[in-house]
Structure formats: structure tokens, C-alpha cells
Write an enzyme that holds these catalytic residues in place. Sequence first.
Site, PDB file in Angstrom:
ATOM      1  N   TYR A 154       0.835  -1.205   0.000  1.00 47.40           N
ATOM      2  CA  TYR A 154       0.000   0.000   0.000  1.00 47.40           C
ATOM      3  C   TYR A 154       0.869   1.254   0.000  1.00 47.40           C
ATOM      4  O   TYR A 154       0.673   2.170  -0.803  1.00 47.40           O
ATOM      5  CB  TYR A 154      -0.912  -0.013   1.221  1.00 47.40           C
ATOM      6  CG  TYR A 154      -1.698   1.265   1.412  1.00 47.40           C
ATOM      7  CD1 TYR A 154      -2.752   1.578   0.562  1.00 47.40           C
ATOM      8  CD2 TYR A 154      -1.395   2.154   2.444  1.00 47.40           C
ATOM      9  CE1 TYR A 154      -3.481   2.743   0.731  1.00 47.40           C
ATOM     10  CE2 TYR A 154      -2.113   3.312   2.620  1.00 47.40           C
ATOM     11  CZ  TYR A 154      -3.153   3.609   1.762  1.00 47.40           C
ATOM     12  OH  TYR A 154      -3.867   4.766   1.935  1.00 47.40           O
ATOM     13  N   LYS A 158       1.097   4.191  -2.978  1.00 45.77           N
ATOM     14  CA  LYS A 158       0.775   5.590  -2.701  1.00 45.77           C
ATOM     15  C   LYS A 158       1.986   6.487  -2.941  1.00 45.77           C
ATOM     16  O   LYS A 158       1.863   7.626  -3.404  1.00 45.77           O
ATOM     17  CB  LYS A 158       0.269   5.743  -1.267  1.00 45.77           C
ATOM     18  CG  LYS A 158      -1.167   5.311  -1.076  1.00 45.77           C
ATOM     19  CD  LYS A 158      -2.107   6.212  -1.849  1.00 45.77           C
ATOM     20  CE  LYS A 158      -3.564   5.956  -1.512  1.00 45.77           C
ATOM     21  NZ  LYS A 158      -4.477   6.886  -2.228  1.00 45.77           N
TER      22      LYS A 158
END
Length: 250
Positions: A154, A158
Site C-alpha cells: 500500500y 501511494k
Amino acid sequence: MSSSYVLRGRTALVTGATSGIGRAIARNLAGQGAAVVLHGRDQGRGEALVKELAAEGAKARFIAADLSDAEDTLRLAAEAGAVDVLVNNAGLYELASTPATDAASFDRHIAVNTRAPFLLVGALAPAMAERGHGSIVLVGSSSTRMPAPIGAAYGASKAGAEILTRYWATEFGPSGVRVNAVSPGPVHTEGTRAMLGEHIAVLDSVNARGRAGDPAEIAEIVSFLAGPASSYVNGAVLFADGGERGALPT
């Protein structure tokens, strides 16, 4: 609804607009006078939000699309048409350790969190540049600068989107298109409640503010970056995390 219609006559596309931060962003932009194109996966929730906004005098329509699919993402851009504001908010997070994250999970993170914004900007920013104005806002994450023992996929996805934001600001800025990001810390949403369950209270003890954020607070920042008040802001990543805690006295 706000009485300040600084985005009247503008059209905004908000991805992941049917819940959490995305929903708050869509409502805020509509309150600024923008016609809002709502994206999500749930047709029912999307149509319900359209009716809700229409009842308050706002213009809105909903497009369902799967951002993990490149062709569907490009279809979303085509059906959205000419937009003046693009908010890349939709995100996927499966917080697991690296050994527990398989290739399919890693690819999903990259597809939704990094590739989808890339494709949407590639499809929509050129027309903004031709018109000489536009604003693109990425909703990032504090995970890009505050690593944890889990969630590496994740965080990487990002971080990729965050650096793309800076590249786009350089690429499209001279044509009048500003590209910025807001990097939220912990925020109370349906997603965080589902993830943390009875441990949700931990969110209120992780920063100097002494509480987690509210989606409406992040939405205000996005609207600022989307609107004329931030006309000289480009390539910025605005931290909205309540502030880091200072060291405890020893």
C-alpha cells in the site's frame, strides 16, 4: 451546501466518491457550485448520492467503473467527458506483511492506487491544458513517509502516485493545470472502522492533535487545492495528519 460558489460552471470528477473521504469531497465540491461526476463501484450507493445532492440543488451524475481494470478506467475518463477538476481519491488497502502479500495483491494495489490515477490524468489533463486551466488533486497517505511493519505494498503504491503528482505538476503546470496532493493521517471512515473494529479508538492517540481526522476536514483541503484560492500552489503535498507527536520527556 456552501454559499460560496467559487466552482460554479466547473465540472469535477471524484473517484471513490460513494463513501468516506471521497463522499465528503464530492459533497464539498458540489457545495462550491461544481457539477460533480461521482465514481464508485456500487451503483445503488452512487445513485442514492446523486439524488441526495440533487435534492440540495447540486448537479451530479454517477459512473460505475472498476479501477483495477485499465480499459474500464479509460472508459470512466471517456464517459466523464470534459472535466475541470480531477480528484484521484479511490484507493485500495490490504494491510498485510510482505510475506503475506502475494503478487496478485501487490498488482491490485499498483493498479488502483498508482495506475488508475496515471491513466485518468493521461486521458483528461491534455484537454484541461488546451483550455488553459484545470486542477488535479491526489488523495495520498501518510504511509508514504511513516513506514509501518505492515502495508508495504500500500505504501509503495501511494508513494508512486505522490511522485507522479510532482511530475504532472511540472508537465502540465505551464499550460495552466495545477497538480497537488493532500496526505491525510488517520481519518474516521467506514473503511477504518471495518478494519480496526473494537480497536478504532487507537486512531485518536496517534498524533499531536489528539484525535483522528474527519472526512469533511480532508474535503475542505481538497476544495482549497481545487479552487482559485490556491492558484499559486502547484506540485505540493499538503500534510493533514494532526501533526507528529513530540518526544516524551525523559
